[in-house]
Design an enzyme around this catalytic site. Structure first.
Site, PDB file in Angstrom:
ATOM      1  N   TYR A  84     -14.884 -19.360   3.294  1.00 20.30           N
ATOM      2  CA  TYR A  84     -15.998 -19.146   4.214  1.00 20.30           C
ATOM      3  C   TYR A  84     -17.316 -19.001   3.467  1.00 20.30           C
ATOM      4  O   TYR A  84     -17.647 -17.926   2.963  1.00 20.30           O
ATOM      5  CB  TYR A  84     -15.718 -17.897   5.044  1.00 20.30           C
ATOM      6  CG  TYR A  84     -16.661 -17.673   6.190  1.00 20.30           C
ATOM      7  CD1 TYR A  84     -17.079 -18.713   7.002  1.00 20.30           C
ATOM      8  CD2 TYR A  84     -17.128 -16.393   6.493  1.00 20.30           C
ATOM      9  CE1 TYR A  84     -17.920 -18.500   8.075  1.00 20.30           C
ATOM     10  CE2 TYR A  84     -17.974 -16.161   7.566  1.00 20.30           C
ATOM     11  CZ  TYR A  84     -18.365 -17.219   8.353  1.00 20.30           C
ATOM     12  OH  TYR A  84     -19.210 -17.006   9.419  1.00 20.30           O
TER      13      TYR A  84
ATOM     14  N   TYR B 126     -17.805 -26.826  12.242  1.00 23.38           N
ATOM     15  CA  TYR B 126     -17.817 -25.417  11.857  1.00 23.38           C
ATOM     16  C   TYR B 126     -16.634 -24.703  12.495  1.00 23.38           C
ATOM     17  O   TYR B 126     -16.410 -24.795  13.703  1.00 23.38           O
ATOM     18  CB  TYR B 126     -19.129 -24.791  12.315  1.00 23.38           C
ATOM     19  CG  TYR B 126     -19.320 -23.364  11.856  1.00 23.38           C
ATOM     20  CD1 TYR B 126     -19.870 -23.086  10.614  1.00 23.38           C
ATOM     21  CD2 TYR B 126     -18.956 -22.299  12.670  1.00 23.38           C
ATOM     22  CE1 TYR B 126     -20.061 -21.778  10.185  1.00 23.38           C
ATOM     23  CE2 TYR B 126     -19.143 -20.982  12.257  1.00 23.38           C
ATOM     24  CZ  TYR B 126     -19.691 -20.737  11.021  1.00 23.38           C
ATOM     25  OH  TYR B 126     -19.867 -19.447  10.591  1.00 23.38           O
TER      26      TYR B 126
END
Length: 402
Positions: free
Chosen positions: A344, A294
């Site tokens: 994102y 991440y």
């Protein structure tokens, strides 16, 4: 067999098998419901599973920026939903929700579960565009400490100070991931980046420049979780859930932006869950062939590499600069360009990339021969992670595994 594997009975028995992704855009021109249902339908079709057999839908939202699991189940006309779950989380959620889906399947609460994330994160409600909920904002907002780049920049600067690093370490992440993004047709930032260009880019929140920050996007992503046994009969190779962990510690904060009581800002949740994660998978860091980490900001990659034991303390950036995480390297990381370059979707596309890679379906960026992957979800005080493996069927082994 480890204690953690005994405790998490779904490990080795459940799998990810289908992926659905919409196009990523600055302006989708579509409703969030439309994006969500497209991603979910595509994931089911990708797996070769009729929608009528899906009985679970899970999702997450951040300050109510999405649509509910029940509404999507209704829009998909699922005949008998048995397990619906919405959690109020951000990037911590993808791996965590895979754990929830796998546990539901293993316990008999559901058989086939879709997990989705959908939002107009660029043209609609953007992260940080509305006041955060909870008690902590009352103490932050009066002096202008309101935005996520500010929060995480504090961690990044403290990490660089304590490890003797510099902004060049952050730049190494951005440059390496842009090299992967060049081979990803979905990536919103595909133009190769040099360290010189990185240093010329504008500062956003010291030490972050523009290239250190995630690319906000409109779009949706979904994955399908089912039993390992059922997955063997479906269209794609099963990606088996071998290890899993979620964790935090006391004083983690009153909301996602509150970390002032956190004892060590040079380490995030990955340092807390690493031992449990590897023990649950009966593996060590050296046993994984790639990592999908991440990366809402570049520093998150460095923290995760060191927290999980993929690199030694203060050694992650040197490993990246040496080319070990880039195409052709010994430990490919964020092979879609990451959230920094692809876009994102709060880490759901990070998980999707892991599935594509384990199934050998990542196009020209496919890491041939890769059989194991670690995936993380989250950046700060709490988060989740999975260890995945590829199970190729004898009649469906189309990779050159060497």
């Amino acid at each position: 067999m480890s204690l953690s594997r005994k405790r998490l009975s779904f490990l080795g028995k459940t799998a990810l098998v289908g992926v659905g992704l919409t196009a990523l855009a600055k302006v989708s021109g579509r409703s969030v419901m439309s994006l969500a249902t497209e991603a979910c339908r595509t994931a089911a079709e990708d797996a070769g599973l009729p929608l009528g057999e899906i009985d679970g839908v899970l999702s997450f939202n951040f300050n109510n920026d999405s649509v509910s699991s029940q509404s999507v189940a209704t829009a998909l006309a699922l005949p008998e939903p048995r397990y619906l779950l919405d959690v109020s989380l951000g990037g911590q959620a993808p791996a965590f929700l895979v754990m929830q889906a796998a546990a539901a399947i293993e316990s008999g609460m559901a058989k086939n579960v879709l997990i989705f994330r959908a939002l107009n994160g660029r043209s609609g409600q953007r992260v940080g565009s509305s006041r955060a909920s909870g008690l902590a904002p009352n103490f932050r907002y009066p002096y202008g400490f309101t935005a996520y780049p500010q929060f995480i920049a504090m961690w990044a600067r403290r990490f660089l100070i304590e490890t003797g690093g510099s902004e060049l370490d952050l730049g190494a992440v951005a440059v390496a991931q842009r090299a992967w993004a060049a081979n990803n047709e979905r990536a919103m930032r595909r133009t190769p980046l040099t360290i010189e260009q990185y240093l010329e880019s504008p500062m956003v929140a010291d030490p972050f420049r523009a290239a250190d920050c995630t690319t906000e996007a409109d779009g949706a992503c979904a994955v399908l979780v089912t039993s390992r046994e059922r997955a063997l009969d479906l269209k794609q190779d099963p990606v088996v859930i071998e290890g899993a962990a979620y964790g935090t510690r006391k004083r983690s904060g009153l909301d996602a932006g509150d970390a002032l009581l956190w004892p060590d800002m040079t380490r995030n949740y990955t340092s807390i869950i690493a031992e449990e994660l590897w023990r649950s998978a009966d593996m060590a860091p050296a046993d994984v062939d790639m990592a999908q980490l991440y990366d809402c900001f570049s520093s998150s990659v460095l923290l995760a590499m060191e927290g999980l034991g993929l690199a030694g303390r203060g050694e992650a950036a040197d490993m990246i600069r040496a080319g070990h995480t880039s195409p052709g390297g010994r430990l490919p990381i964020n092979t879609n360009g990451g959230l920094l370059a692809e876009g994102y979707l709060h880490g759901m596309n990070t998980l999707a990339e892991a599935v594509y890679q384990m199934q050998g379906r990542a196009g020209t960026r496919t890491v041939h021969g890769a059989r194991t992957c670690v995936v993380t979800s989250g950046a700060l005080t709490d988060g989740s992670a999975l260890v995945l493996s590829r199970e190729a069927r004898a009649n469906h082994d189309y990779l050159n595994l060497g």
